[in-house]
Enzyme design. Structure first.
Site, PDB file in Angstrom:
ATOM      1  N   GLY A 171      -7.574   5.772  -3.414  1.00 24.11           N
ATOM      2  CA  GLY A 171      -7.424   7.729  -3.605  1.00 24.11           C
ATOM      3  C   GLY A 171      -8.312   8.368  -4.508  1.00 24.11           C
ATOM      4  O   GLY A 171      -9.655   7.590  -4.323  1.00 24.11           O
ATOM      5  N   GLY A 172      -8.706   9.448  -4.052  1.00 18.91           N
ATOM      6  CA  GLY A 172      -9.539  10.279  -5.183  1.00 18.91           C
ATOM      7  C   GLY A 172     -10.013   9.594  -6.409  1.00 18.91           C
ATOM      8  O   GLY A 172     -11.092  10.055  -6.618  1.00 18.91           O
ATOM      9  N   GLY A 406     -45.660   7.146   8.589  1.00 23.61           N
ATOM     10  CA  GLY A 406     -44.855   7.409   7.133  1.00 23.61           C
ATOM     11  C   GLY A 406     -44.614   6.780   6.473  1.00 23.61           C
ATOM     12  O   GLY A 406     -44.563   7.054   5.152  1.00 23.61           O
ATOM     13  N   ALA A 407     -44.518   5.535   6.603  1.00 17.68           N
ATOM     14  CA  ALA A 407     -44.070   4.211   5.876  1.00 17.68           C
ATOM     15  C   ALA A 407     -44.912   3.939   5.193  1.00 17.68           C
ATOM     16  O   ALA A 407     -44.997   3.618   3.442  1.00 17.68           O
ATOM     17  CB  ALA A 407     -43.441   3.061   5.957  1.00 17.68           C
TER      18      ALA A 407
HETATM   19  C1  HXC Z   1       2.864   5.829 -11.368  1.00 20.27           C
HETATM   20  C2  HXC Z   1       2.548   3.482 -10.117  1.00 20.27           C
HETATM   21  C3  HXC Z   1       1.325   4.160  -9.503  1.00 20.27           C
HETATM   22  C4  HXC Z   1       0.944   5.369  -9.585  1.00 20.27           C
HETATM   23  C5  HXC Z   1       1.244   2.097  -8.925  1.00 20.27           C
HETATM   24  N1  HXC Z   1       2.862   2.494 -10.016  1.00 20.27           N
HETATM   25  N2  HXC Z   1       0.917   2.934  -8.305  1.00 20.27           N
HETATM   26  N3  HXC Z   1       3.646   4.635 -10.882  1.00 20.27           N
HETATM   27  N4  HXC Z   1       2.131   6.334 -10.456  1.00 20.27           N
HETATM   28  N5  HXC Z   1       0.179   6.248  -8.362  1.00 20.27           N
HETATM   29  C6  HXC Z   1       3.604   1.785 -10.754  1.00 20.27           C
HETATM   30  C7  HXC Z   1       4.841   1.110  -9.871  1.00 20.27           C
HETATM   31  O1  HXC Z   1       5.351   1.517  -9.245  1.00 20.27           O
HETATM   32  C8  HXC Z   1       5.088   0.287 -10.420  1.00 20.27           C
HETATM   33  O2  HXC Z   1       6.362   0.331 -11.534  1.00 20.27           O
HETATM   34  C9  HXC Z   1       3.595  -0.389 -10.947  1.00 20.27           C
HETATM   35  O3  HXC Z   1       2.887   0.417 -11.114  1.00 20.27           O
HETATM   36  C10 HXC Z   1       3.298  -1.871 -10.456  1.00 20.27           C
HETATM   37  O4  HXC Z   1       2.762  -1.796  -9.182  1.00 20.27           O
HETATM   38  P1  HXC Z   1       2.806  -2.560  -8.221  1.00 20.27           P
HETATM   39  O5  HXC Z   1       2.773  -1.632  -7.066  1.00 20.27           O
HETATM   40  O6  HXC Z   1       3.880  -3.120  -8.421  1.00 20.27           O
HETATM   41  O7  HXC Z   1       1.842  -3.355  -7.947  1.00 20.27           O
HETATM   42  P2  HXC Z   1       0.884  -3.933  -6.260  1.00 20.27           P
HETATM   43  O8  HXC Z   1       1.535  -4.489  -5.834  1.00 20.27           O
HETATM   44  O9  HXC Z   1      -0.118  -4.355  -6.936  1.00 20.27           O
HETATM   45  O10 HXC Z   1       0.181  -2.769  -5.925  1.00 20.27           O
HETATM   46  C11 HXC Z   1      -0.712  -1.847  -6.166  1.00 20.27           C
HETATM   47  C12 HXC Z   1      -1.136  -0.409  -5.835  1.00 20.27           C
HETATM   48  C13 HXC Z   1       0.351   0.041  -5.675  1.00 20.27           C
HETATM   49  C14 HXC Z   1      -1.529  -1.180  -4.470  1.00 20.27           C
HETATM   50  C15 HXC Z   1      -1.604  -0.032  -6.543  1.00 20.27           C
HETATM   51  O11 HXC Z   1       0.677   0.278  -6.505  1.00 20.27           O
HETATM   52  C16 HXC Z   1       0.448   1.197  -4.717  1.00 20.27           C
HETATM   53  O12 HXC Z   1       0.132   1.510  -3.495  1.00 20.27           O
HETATM   54  N6  HXC Z   1       0.391   2.575  -5.468  1.00 20.27           N
HETATM   55  C17 HXC Z   1       0.699   3.476  -5.067  1.00 20.27           C
HETATM   56  C18 HXC Z   1      -1.016   3.959  -4.615  1.00 20.27           C
HETATM   57  C19 HXC Z   1      -1.451   5.425  -4.544  1.00 20.27           C
HETATM   58  O13 HXC Z   1      -0.898   6.138  -3.055  1.00 20.27           O
HETATM   59  N7  HXC Z   1      -1.516   6.428  -5.071  1.00 20.27           N
HETATM   60  C20 HXC Z   1      -1.773   7.313  -4.812  1.00 20.27           C
HETATM   61  C21 HXC Z   1      -3.587   7.062  -4.301  1.00 20.27           C
HETATM   62  S1  HXC Z   1      -4.019   9.337  -3.982  1.00 20.27           S
HETATM   63  P3  HXC Z   1       6.889  -0.956 -11.725  1.00 20.27           P
HETATM   64  O14 HXC Z   1       7.517  -0.225 -13.031  1.00 20.27           O
HETATM   65  O15 HXC Z   1       8.187  -0.860 -10.143  1.00 20.27           O
HETATM   66  O16 HXC Z   1       6.743  -1.942 -11.995  1.00 20.27           O
HETATM   67  C22 HXC Z   1      -4.468   9.105  -5.435  1.00 20.27           C
HETATM   68  C23 HXC Z   1      -5.299  10.946  -5.858  1.00 20.27           C
HETATM   69  C24 HXC Z   1      -6.367  10.825  -6.698  1.00 20.27           C
HETATM   70  O17 HXC Z   1      -5.355   9.133  -6.456  1.00 20.27           O
HETATM   71  C25 HXC Z   1      -7.365  12.058  -6.488  1.00 20.27           C
HETATM   72  C26 HXC Z   1      -7.773  12.632  -7.519  1.00 20.27           C
HETATM   73  C27 HXC Z   1      -9.236  13.490  -7.228  1.00 20.27           C
END
Ligand code: HXC
Length: 516
Positions: A171-172, A406-407
């Site tokens: 994500g971001g 130009g290069a």
């Molecule tokens: C809270 C999170 C989390 C999140 C993971 N966890 N991402 N908790 N917020 N964003 C937690 C899970 O619930 C899990 O908790 C533990 O971390 C490990 O994650 P797993 O899924 O078991 O690990 P893995 O299988 O390795 O997968 C990793 C992953 C997946 C691909 C990153 O966790 C995932 O898709 N997470 C969500 C990603 C996402 O959509 N993030 C938001 C993006 S938008 P437990 O307790 O079960 O161990 C964003 C906006 C920012 O970031 C904008 C800024 C401008």
């Protein structure tokens, strides 16, 4: 509480800290083939040099049961340490704690070391391994990202910033590394994308897995977002240390001097062998680089992207320089959109951090084609011109063979800002190649000749002898000297010494408006 009880308490708190998300989560991290944040820090920093900063920070959200989920450090480890004796600030996200997700206090902890790094003028290293914005914390987490992006931006051009993507960076969150100077990724460990495979499938119907979408190979070869690719975390961390050895700690310092004893007057007769007599036969510019610069000192940047330009750091008699070279092995060394972006970004990095630039020119021009024109080659190509003209560091150029159109200006023009331009006797400097030029300006004579092919060849030779020769450019002062091939190293070193103390001022402005 007795003193002894107080001491025991601090030890207990500390051992809790070192556990991160607990033994199971650490094992999970290892099962995925990843090191933990603390293992990474131990590999990165000189032994015993790590000073952890704010280790007691913890989340304060109470929503969705988060008050039962508190961890010291809040999923990130930050602090100060030394690499080969040099001070740096850093943070490493701890995936074992809430997936390294970024909540309010996690972001505060990062922002704190960003500012300390900036105020102290040290390199800043970030190790990203995170599920992104902590979903439970909502807008508070987004606010944390904003603070970090701003920190990366304020530090840009003041201290060098490095991002090691050692896990997901979703994500971001990816925009923080994107603002830093160099990004590193490791095969099967790293992934980086704005929207993941599922969202893409739902929105556009495209099918792609995580690695294909945003793995190390994809970003190093296709998107160009990432500069360095490795097969293990250990190699990645070792390489970062080597890269640091070329760079100053901040924009007020010169790069470290490091001389390996390769003689400054070493001759380079092999260049005459390396340059094919037949113009149409390609050669590898990296062989030229290996011959000219200090032995084994070349560190290539962005090696897998836009290979028609080669950029990287090397040393000339111990002085760090940034090389910007054409590579005849790809697209006959023409400059295109991607290579322009790659070169301009590298040149601007060098200028930020007082690294002199050496261009090696053998280029027939900008790449022709509808896709290039429609893709904005005018805007992208202009970035190189802008970056060279804007740069105030010493700038040298060596024209090996072709420097057309130009290069030529981008690679070698004194009027654009190069301080000293050398040409090998094989140099050809002109608006275009001799064949094209003869066909245009002598078209009528060639058509009217009894033997048009013979006449064409005559005119080509005439153009080569009278217009393209380096002596024509040297007579006008556009080339400062024509040198023997065997003297390439010696003459570049002498030229660098001539301009090392150069000072060039620019009128005050907030910042320029480089064509993006
Ligand atoms: C809270 C999170 C989390 C999140 C993971 N966890 N991402 N908790 N917020 N964003 C937690 C899970 O619930 C899990 O908790 C533990 O971390 C490990 O994650 P797993 O899924 O078991 O690990 P893995 O299988 O390795 O997968 C990793 C992953 C997946 C691909 C990153 O966790 C995932 O898709 N997470 C969500 C990603 C996402 O959509 N993030 C938001 C993006 S938008 P437990 O307790 O079960 O161990 C964003 C906006 C920012 O970031 C904008 C800024 C401008």
């Amino acid at each position: 509480m007795t003193n002894q009880e107080a001491e025991e308490r601090v030890l207990k708190r500390r051992s809790q800290m070192l556990e991160g998300g607990g033994a199971d989560k650490i094992e999970g991290q290892h099962r995925k083939g990843k090191l933990t944040a603390r293992e990474r820090i131990a590999l990165l920093l000189d032994e015993g040099s790590f000073v952890e900063h704010q280790p007691y920070i913890t989340g304060r959200t109470t929503e969705l049961g988060m008050d039962k989920n508190r961890y010291p450090g809040d999923g990130v480890i930050s602090g100060y340490g030394k690499i080969d004796g040099r001070q740096i600030y850093m943070f490493a996200q701890d995936f074992t704690v809430l997936g390294g997700s970024l909540g309010e206090m996690h972001a505060e902890r990062i922002a704190e070391v960003q500012m300390l790094s900036l105020k102290n003028g040290t390199p800043f290293i970030q190790i990203n391994d995170s599920g992104g914005a902590r979903i439970q914390e909502g807008v508070v987490s987004l606010n944390g990202y904003a603070k970090i992006f701003r920190g990366n931006t304020l530090a840009s051009g003041v201290i060098p910033q490095f991002s090691l993507i050692l896990g997901p960076c979703a994500g971001g969150a990816a925009y923080s590394p994107a603002i830093t100077d160099f990004i590193f990724m490791v095969d099967s460990v790293s992934s980086m994308y704005i929207t993941g495979p599922e969202v893409i499938k739902a929105v556009t119907g495209e099918d792609i897995d995580q690695d294909g979408l945003g793995g190390a190979g994809t970003h190093c070869m296709k998107s160009g977002n990432v500069h360095f690719r490795f097969s293990t975390e250990e190699e990645c961390i070792e390489f970062l240390k080597r890269l640091l050895s070329y760079l100053p700690s901040n924009n007020m310092e010169k790069p470290p001097y490091s001389y390996n004893g390769d003689p400054g007057d070493r001759e380079t007769p092999e260049l005459a062998e390396l340059l094919p007599e037949n113009q149409k036969r390609p050669y590898d510019i990296k062989d030229f680089i290996a011959s000219i610069f200090d032995r084994d000192s070349f560190l290539e940047v962005h090696a897998d992207y836009a290979p028609n330009v080669v950029v990287g750091f090397a040393r000339l008699k111990g002085h760090t320089v940034g090389i910007f070279a054409n590579q005849p092995r790809y697209y006959a060394a023409s400059l295109d959109i991607n290579s322009s972006d790659k070169a301009a970004r590298f040149i601007r990095f060098c200028d930020c951090f007082n690294v002199p630039i050496v261009s090696l020119a053998d280029v027939p021009g900008f790449l022709p084609g509808v896709a290039q024109e429609h893709g904005g080659i005018i805007r992208h190509g202009a970035k190189i011109l802008y970056a060279i003209a804007e740069a105030t560091v010493p700038k040298l150029s060596l024209i090996i063979r072709k420097a057309y159109g130009g290069a030529f200006i981008a690679m070698s023009s004194k009027s654009l800002g190069y301080d000293r331009v050398l040409a090998m006797p094989t140099a050809e400097i002109a608006v275009m190649g001799a064949e094209g030029a003869a066909n245009i300006i002598f078209r009528r004579e060639i058509q009217a000749a009894a033997n048009p092919e013979e006449a064409r060849q005559e005119k080509i030779d005439l153009y080569k002898e009278n217009v393209m020769t380096p002596y024509t450019a040297a007579a006008l002062g556009y080339v400062d000297d024509v040198i023997e091939m065997k003297d390439a190293r010696k003459e570049l070193i002498r030229s660098l010494e001539m301009v090392l103390r150069k000072k060039e001022d620019r009128p005050f402005k907030k910042h320029g408006n480089i064509p993006l």
